[in-house]
Design a protein around this motif. Structure first.
Motif, short mmCIF file in Angstrom:
data_model
loop_
_atom_site.label_atom_id
_atom_site.label_comp_id
_atom_site.label_asym_id
_atom_site.label_seq_id
_atom_site.Cartn_x
_atom_site.Cartn_y
_atom_site.Cartn_z
N HIS B 29 0.80 -1.17 -0.06
CA HIS B 29 -0.08 0.01 0.13
C HIS B 29 0.85 1.18 -0.08
O HIS B 29 0.37 2.40 -0.62
N GLU B 31 3.67 1.59 -1.44
CA GLU B 31 4.04 1.69 -2.68
C GLU B 31 3.05 2.13 -3.58
O GLU B 31 3.13 3.31 -4.25
N MET B 32 1.82 1.64 -3.36
CA MET B 32 0.76 2.01 -4.51
C MET B 32 0.22 3.42 -3.94
O MET B 32 -0.10 4.47 -4.84
N ALA B 35 2.78 6.04 -5.57
CA ALA B 35 2.68 6.17 -7.08
C ALA B 35 1.37 7.32 -7.29
O ALA B 35 1.34 7.95 -8.21
N ALA B 36 0.33 6.81 -6.50
CA ALA B 36 -1.10 7.52 -6.76
C ALA B 36 -0.65 9.05 -6.49
O ALA B 36 -1.29 9.94 -7.34
N GLU B 38 2.13 10.57 -6.65
CA GLU B 38 2.61 11.48 -7.58
C GLU B 38 2.16 11.85 -8.76
O GLU B 38 2.25 12.77 -9.53
N GLU B 39 0.91 11.03 -8.93
CA GLU B 39 0.27 11.46 -10.11
C GLU B 39 -0.95 12.20 -9.66
O GLU B 39 -2.10 12.49 -10.21
N VAL B 41 -2.95 12.54 -6.61
CA VAL B 41 -3.95 11.91 -5.60
C VAL B 41 -3.93 12.64 -4.65
O VAL B 41 -2.69 12.85 -3.96
N THR B 47 -9.02 7.58 1.07
CA THR B 47 -9.87 6.42 1.65
C THR B 47 -11.02 6.15 0.39
O THR B 47 -11.09 5.11 0.05
N GLU B 48 -11.33 7.13 -0.07
CA GLU B 48 -11.99 7.00 -1.35
C GLU B 48 -11.40 6.10 -2.59
O GLU B 48 -12.10 5.20 -3.05
N LYS B 49 -10.07 6.40 -2.70
CA LYS B 49 -9.33 5.66 -3.79
C LYS B 49 -9.10 4.32 -3.45
O LYS B 49 -9.24 3.53 -4.23
N PHE B 50 -8.45 4.32 -2.23
CA PHE B 50 -8.06 2.90 -1.81
C PHE B 50 -9.15 2.03 -1.03
O PHE B 50 -8.75 0.98 -0.74
#
Lengths: 112, 315
Positions: B29, B31-32, B35-36, B38-39, B41, B47-50
């Motif tokens: 998580h 790591e994810m 990454a998110a 960096e884009e 988010v 919470t909404e995303k993951f």
């Protein structure tokens, strides 16, 4: 939608995405969420489980930003699983359409 | 991000996941999420995303149970395998302090696995092709030092319907997962009852002191009776009525849809979130009832709402 059914479909989508190329977790998630309304937390457990079942292998690779990322790669077993799921899906959805299209698309008439 | 991760860690600990799994999930998580972010988010969208950390922990814990079920490596060994005659079976179970779990198997017949079974002759395990019977034939005398009790794990093929299951256990756990059933009558005194990913017709669940859990269940009628154990129902759809009777146990409902929900309690409390019945009936003597729904369009007809000294809040 039935949770189990949905999970099966998502499994198929994840496998398909990874057939094209190896990807890291967030990449898979953003790819799929472009097409389907899925929450990331439905995809992650699928990645985890399919890896445990031997359908994926993982390896670490440094990103251009520096930190290492876990990449997922489809194994031979994963490929076979994909073929099976794909066949199941095709015959299922084919059957559904046969039912829906019976007698043409005349549903609108029913309530007239 | 740290806050999200520490919530996730806490939720996984609550689910009783192993340290190794917790570590792995956290690093994935981290790591994810990196990454998110960096884009673009934002922290507040995590919470909404993951997803809700509790839901993630639950999904992983459920998957881990599933891994256990294949399980010879967990110390289970195949006791017996049976062929089936038709498309359905009957299950009869009568045990003392043993646990029993049923899950969907890959084969075409029934497989019974066991673990920690001291004496095979204490049990009858048989199947005539239509009825599976698992019974303890000897009485359990008070015995010092015998901490382990046998655990049964039963694999049932995917296309087989459990027509009637009548299982009665004193101290053990009953669990069922990924199966279809018509009439379930599960009863324990001190053990837990858990149903996960099931398609049922009529559920009749009774536990005196144990917990009752229903996750991802679709049923026609669900009847839950408890004295001091608690009941949790999540992501469950019941065509007709849900009837929960409790003396002092607490009830928690989340994402539950039904035609009619009836709750009857003495001092237990009911906490509900996203509970959408057509009609609702609440009765308690001193327990508090609190239901919160975000969909205000959905109108619930209150058939009955009474509590002597408890507080009832619907919002």
């Amino acid at each position: 939608m039935n949770a189990q059914f949905k999970r099966g479909i998502l499994e198929l989508c994840v496998l398909k995405e990874l057939m094209a190329k190896d990807m890291y977790g967030y990449e898979i998630i953003s790819e799929i969420s472009q097409h389907l309304d899925v929450n990331e937390n439905t995809i992650y457990p699928i990645l985890r489980r399919l890896t445990k079942d031997g359908y994926f292998e993982t390896y670490l690779k440094a990103s251009d930003k520096g930190a290492a990322r876990k990449y997922y790669k489809v194994t031979k077993k994963g490929y076979q699983h994909y073929v099976k799921l794909r066949n199941d899906w095709d015959s299922f959805i084919g059957g559904v359409y046969e039912i829906l299209n019976k007698g043409g698309k005349e549903d609108a008439k029913v309530f007239e | 991000m740290q806050k999200y991760l520490s919530n996730l860690e806490e939720a996984m600990k609550q689910e009783g996941l192993s340290e190794e799994v917790i570590k792995e999930v956290l690093s994935d998580h981290e790591e994810m999420i990196t990454a998110a972010m960096e884009e673009g988010v934002q922290e507040e969208d995590l919470t909404e995303k993951f997803g809700n950390p509790e839901d993630i922990a639950r999904a992983i814990s459920m998957d881990n149970i599933e891994e256990d079920t294949s399980g010879e490596e967990q110390g289970y060994r195949l006791l017996k395998a049976f062929d089936l005659k038709g498309e359905h079976i009957e299950v009869e179970g009568k045990l003392l302090n043993e646990s029993i779990s049923f899950t969907r198997g890959k084969g075409t017949g029934i497989e019974v696995f066991v673990k920690d079974m001291p004496k095979e002759s204490d049990y009858t395990v048989k199947c005539d092709g239509e009825t599976l019977t698992i019974k303890r034939t000897t009485k359990l005398f008070f015995s010092f030092g015998q901490k382990q009790s046998a655990k049964f794990r039963i694999n049932i093929p995917a296309n087989i319907l459990i027509k009637n299951a009548d299982i009665n256990i004193t101290n053990g756990k009953i669990s069922m997962k990924k199966l279809m059933s018509q009439n379930l009558k599960l009863k324990t005194v001190n053990g837990k009852i858990s149903l996960k990913d099931m398609t049922n017709d009529n559920d009749h669940l009774t536990s005196v002191n144990g917990k009752i859990k229903l996750y991802d269940v679709t049923a026609n009628k669900t009847f839950v009776s408890q004295v001091s154990g608690s009941t949790k129902m999540k992501n469950t759809t019941v065509q007709n009525e849900v009837y929960i009777r409790s003396v002092s146990g607490d009830v928690e409902l989340k994402d539950v849809t039904a035609t009619d929900i009836e709750y009857h309690s003495v001092s237990g409390s009911l906490k509900g979130k996203e509970v959408y019945p057509k009609t609702l009936s609440l009765k308690s003597v001193s327990g508090d009832i609190y239901i919160k729904n975000s969909n205000k369009e959905h109108k619930i007809k209150i058939k009955n709402k009474q509590s002597l000294s408890g507080k009832i809040t619907l919002e």
